[in-house]
Design a protein around this motif. Sequence first.
Motif, mmCIF file in Angstrom:
data_model
loop_
_atom_site.group_PDB
_atom_site.id
_atom_site.type_symbol
_atom_site.label_atom_id
_atom_site.label_comp_id
_atom_site.label_asym_id
_atom_site.label_seq_id
_atom_site.Cartn_x
_atom_site.Cartn_y
_atom_site.Cartn_z
ATOM 1 N N PHE A 5 0.806 -1.339 -0.254
ATOM 2 C CA PHE A 5 -0.152 -0.042 0.434
ATOM 3 C C PHE A 5 0.299 1.214 0.050
ATOM 4 N N PRO A 6 2.234 1.323 1.041
ATOM 5 C CA PRO A 6 2.577 2.232 0.795
ATOM 6 C C PRO A 6 3.543 3.444 -0.674
ATOM 7 N N THR A 7 3.783 1.777 -1.638
ATOM 8 C CA THR A 7 3.951 1.932 -2.969
ATOM 9 C C THR A 7 3.536 2.886 -3.562
ATOM 10 N N LEU A 8 1.621 3.199 -3.317
ATOM 11 C CA LEU A 8 1.017 3.411 -4.293
ATOM 12 C C LEU A 8 1.137 4.977 -4.858
ATOM 13 N N THR A 9 2.031 5.498 -3.716
ATOM 14 C CA THR A 9 1.987 7.506 -4.044
ATOM 15 C C THR A 9 3.708 7.039 -4.175
ATOM 16 N N GLU A 10 4.296 6.527 -4.703
ATOM 17 C CA GLU A 10 5.083 6.905 -4.234
ATOM 18 C C GLU A 10 5.652 6.139 -6.385
ATOM 19 N N PRO A 11 6.899 6.344 -7.028
ATOM 20 C CA PRO A 11 7.117 6.340 -8.209
ATOM 21 C C PRO A 11 6.978 4.628 -8.240
ATOM 22 N N LEU A 12 6.151 4.395 -9.266
ATOM 23 C CA LEU A 12 6.346 2.923 -9.269
ATOM 24 C C LEU A 12 7.589 2.520 -9.512
ATOM 25 N N PRO A 13 7.166 1.229 -8.981
ATOM 26 C CA PRO A 13 8.174 0.253 -9.152
ATOM 27 C C PRO A 13 8.594 -1.457 -10.290
ATOM 28 N N ALA A 14 9.731 -0.984 -10.153
ATOM 29 C CA ALA A 14 9.521 -2.402 -11.180
ATOM 30 C C ALA A 14 9.243 -4.309 -10.715
ATOM 31 N N ARG A 15 8.553 -5.196 -11.287
ATOM 32 C CA ARG A 15 7.994 -5.682 -11.137
ATOM 33 C C ARG A 15 8.481 -6.730 -9.856
ATOM 34 N N LEU A 40 -7.948 -3.552 -13.948
ATOM 35 C CA LEU A 40 -7.460 -3.062 -13.342
ATOM 36 C C LEU A 40 -5.622 -3.535 -13.705
ATOM 37 N N ALA A 41 -4.384 -2.835 -13.470
ATOM 38 C CA ALA A 41 -3.345 -3.112 -14.113
ATOM 39 C C ALA A 41 -2.674 -4.083 -12.533
ATOM 40 N N PHE A 42 -1.634 -4.064 -12.393
ATOM 41 C CA PHE A 42 -0.758 -4.576 -11.249
ATOM 42 C C PHE A 42 -0.291 -3.602 -10.931
ATOM 43 N N PRO A 43 0.131 -2.693 -9.581
ATOM 44 C CA PRO A 43 0.941 -1.993 -9.087
ATOM 45 C C PRO A 43 2.064 -2.453 -9.869
ATOM 46 N N PHE A 44 2.584 -2.570 -10.332
ATOM 47 C CA PHE A 44 4.583 -2.330 -11.121
ATOM 48 C C PHE A 44 4.416 -1.237 -12.455
ATOM 49 N N ALA A 45 5.791 -1.791 -13.112
ATOM 50 C CA ALA A 45 5.810 -0.410 -13.771
ATOM 51 C C ALA A 45 5.520 -1.512 -15.181
ATOM 52 N N ALA A 46 4.762 -0.300 -16.020
ATOM 53 C CA ALA A 46 3.679 -1.091 -17.115
ATOM 54 C C ALA A 46 4.972 -0.225 -18.375
ATOM 55 N N GLU A 47 4.923 -0.893 -19.342
ATOM 56 C CA GLU A 47 5.245 -0.305 -20.865
ATOM 57 C C GLU A 47 4.316 0.811 -21.333
ATOM 58 N N GLY A 71 -4.698 10.699 -9.035
ATOM 59 C CA GLY A 71 -4.432 12.900 -8.811
ATOM 60 C C GLY A 71 -3.993 12.391 -8.454
ATOM 61 N N HIS A 72 -3.185 12.071 -7.661
ATOM 62 C CA HIS A 72 -1.880 12.495 -6.810
ATOM 63 C C HIS A 72 -0.577 11.741 -7.110
ATOM 64 N N ASN A 73 -0.471 10.841 -7.947
ATOM 65 C CA ASN A 73 0.807 10.928 -8.999
ATOM 66 C C ASN A 73 0.721 11.472 -10.215
ATOM 67 N N ALA A 74 -0.145 11.807 -10.646
ATOM 68 C CA ALA A 74 -0.283 13.225 -11.991
ATOM 69 C C ALA A 74 0.091 14.102 -12.089
ATOM 70 N N ALA A 75 -0.004 14.737 -10.256
ATOM 71 C CA ALA A 75 0.058 15.601 -9.875
ATOM 72 C C ALA A 75 2.461 16.185 -9.716
ATOM 73 N N MET A 76 2.157 14.455 -9.155
ATOM 74 C CA MET A 76 3.857 14.653 -8.941
ATOM 75 C C MET A 76 4.260 14.525 -10.418
ATOM 76 N N ALA A 77 3.463 13.990 -11.605
ATOM 77 C CA ALA A 77 4.564 13.913 -12.884
ATOM 78 C C ALA A 77 4.798 15.214 -13.403
ATOM 79 N N ALA A 78 3.734 15.589 -13.092
ATOM 80 C CA ALA A 78 3.348 17.517 -13.768
ATOM 81 C C ALA A 78 4.614 18.133 -12.575
ATOM 82 N N LEU A 79 5.093 17.990 -12.169
ATOM 83 C CA LEU A 79 5.702 18.771 -11.105
ATOM 84 C C LEU A 79 7.618 18.007 -10.751
ATOM 85 N N GLY A 80 7.240 17.078 -12.004
ATOM 86 C CA GLY A 80 8.380 16.766 -12.022
ATOM 87 C C GLY A 80 9.231 15.673 -10.917
ATOM 88 N N ARG A 81 8.383 15.652 -10.086
ATOM 89 C CA ARG A 81 9.181 14.976 -9.004
ATOM 90 C C ARG A 81 9.192 12.961 -8.556
#
Length: 537
Positions: free
Chosen positions: A164-174, A488-495, A527-537
């Motif tokens: 759960f804590p990873t959901l608001t972090e950059p996507l981890p690799a599988r 839904l997608a698994f919560p790890f990096a996708a192409e 929404g949180h993750n799109a904002a972080m991406a927009a802010l370049g974080r």
Amino acid sequence: MAPGRVTAPAPGRAIIRVLPRAMPATTSPARASYDAVIVGGGHNGLVAAAYLARAGRTVLVLERLGHTGGAAVSSRPFAGVDARLSRYSYLVSLLPRKIVRELGLRFTTRRRTVSSYTPLGDGGLLVGEGRTRASLAALTGGDAEYTAWEEFYGMTRRVAERIFPTLTEPLPAREALRARVDDDTAWRTLFEEPIGVAIEERFRHDLVRGVVLTDALIGTFADAHDPSLVQNRCFLYHVIGGGTGDWDVPVGGMGALTDALAAAARSAGAEIRTGHEATRVETDGTRAEVTFRAEGTDRTVSARQVLVNASPQALAALLGEDPPPAAEGAQLKVNMVLRRLPRLRDRSVDPREAFGGTFHVAEGYGQLATAYREAAAGRPPGAPPSEIYCHSLTDPSILGPELAARGYQTLTLFGLHTPARLFTDDHDAVRAELLAATLAQLDERLAEPLAGCLAVDDEGRPCIEAKTPLDLERELRLPGGHIFHRDLAFPFAAEGAGRWGVATAHPNVLLCGAGAVRGGGVSGVPGHNAAMAALGR
């Protein structure tokens, strides 16, 4: 769409521009150019707006409807009945406390004392309040199912604490997420083999198996052994919320959350315009222009970035691109107001306990499989499975004082395995048929017909409404009525999803709705993750 001028297409750009016309000052945005324009004022769009505005960005939110909130709203659907129902989305699990805290939201949830009740004959299974063990023993004749239950949900809780804590972090690799889970059995169970395998290996009783499986089917049309593992993805998001898997009641109704989010966005400086429908997005990857319509007039504003809080299909339409494969919702949503709760066949359980958690109907393992096969073949299930809960037992504030004093209650029902395809030929007739069959299944578990407990509105009509996937598509523009916008997608990096799971083919256009990676549910995570991406974080 208003007549437009056709221009030569450029790579990555739509080919039609709608020429702006004058717009009444009362509805005009304050400026012609913004750092970010957010298309859609649902809860994810409001989360993104609040974060970006707090970071000093100029932000405009364009919402087609006359109010914000999207599917996460409260309303009074029955004339003259002072009950404010969470009309489309019901419970909260995936909303991180981090978002509530960082945005300073005045919003709380309340824990349900009972997790679930599943009737069977004149008895049933009650989970919660320290009664799970005794209830399972009475149902199955021993402690074996309770031991399996504790082991299985101990495993999912450990996974929840780590994922759960990873959901608001950059996507981890599988493999990075697998290392974080650090449990080969749990990884295989949830990420590699159909969830039906683990359920059948661990549990013996049909009813217990069905109760476990339901978390894999809420909003997802699939069999327990679907090789695509779409059911596993659904199950995962239903058991990791908050790091515990608990599903809580929003105090004041779901609209209390989106009202708080809108207030947070406005107080940070974001402009929110309702009744403004975005019709076109054009971008060269660096700057974008967004055309919208309000009061019959078209206008265009420019932005450095555009965040789309809508489905991937809607995003494609805005960009003038080919849409992704169609999605299909598979749920029947029923809202009710009762004069009182009905009596149960099972006299050992108080109706306030049974309906205070999730009340399962026709959700044995075999029943779920049969309902899926029937619906997959294009026939409405003969015994439609559903689950019900009573918001007002945990949060009476959604009832007006007079109704609360008279003992009125609300019920919300979520029907499974009712895909959109069932309603395409004769929508209203099939909806009526399915509603009647669903209520008949509920009545079999009651000591009296539910109809006798329904309140009536000012026009003498029973306080009950049913929403099919096609109703949700028409009212909320959910593609095929799919409550997650797509599978839904698994919560790890996708192409192609980018560092935060919100990227599109255009560098300055981001997807911030439920169709993002780690989307779905009332979470605010996209929404949180799109904002972080927009802010370049």
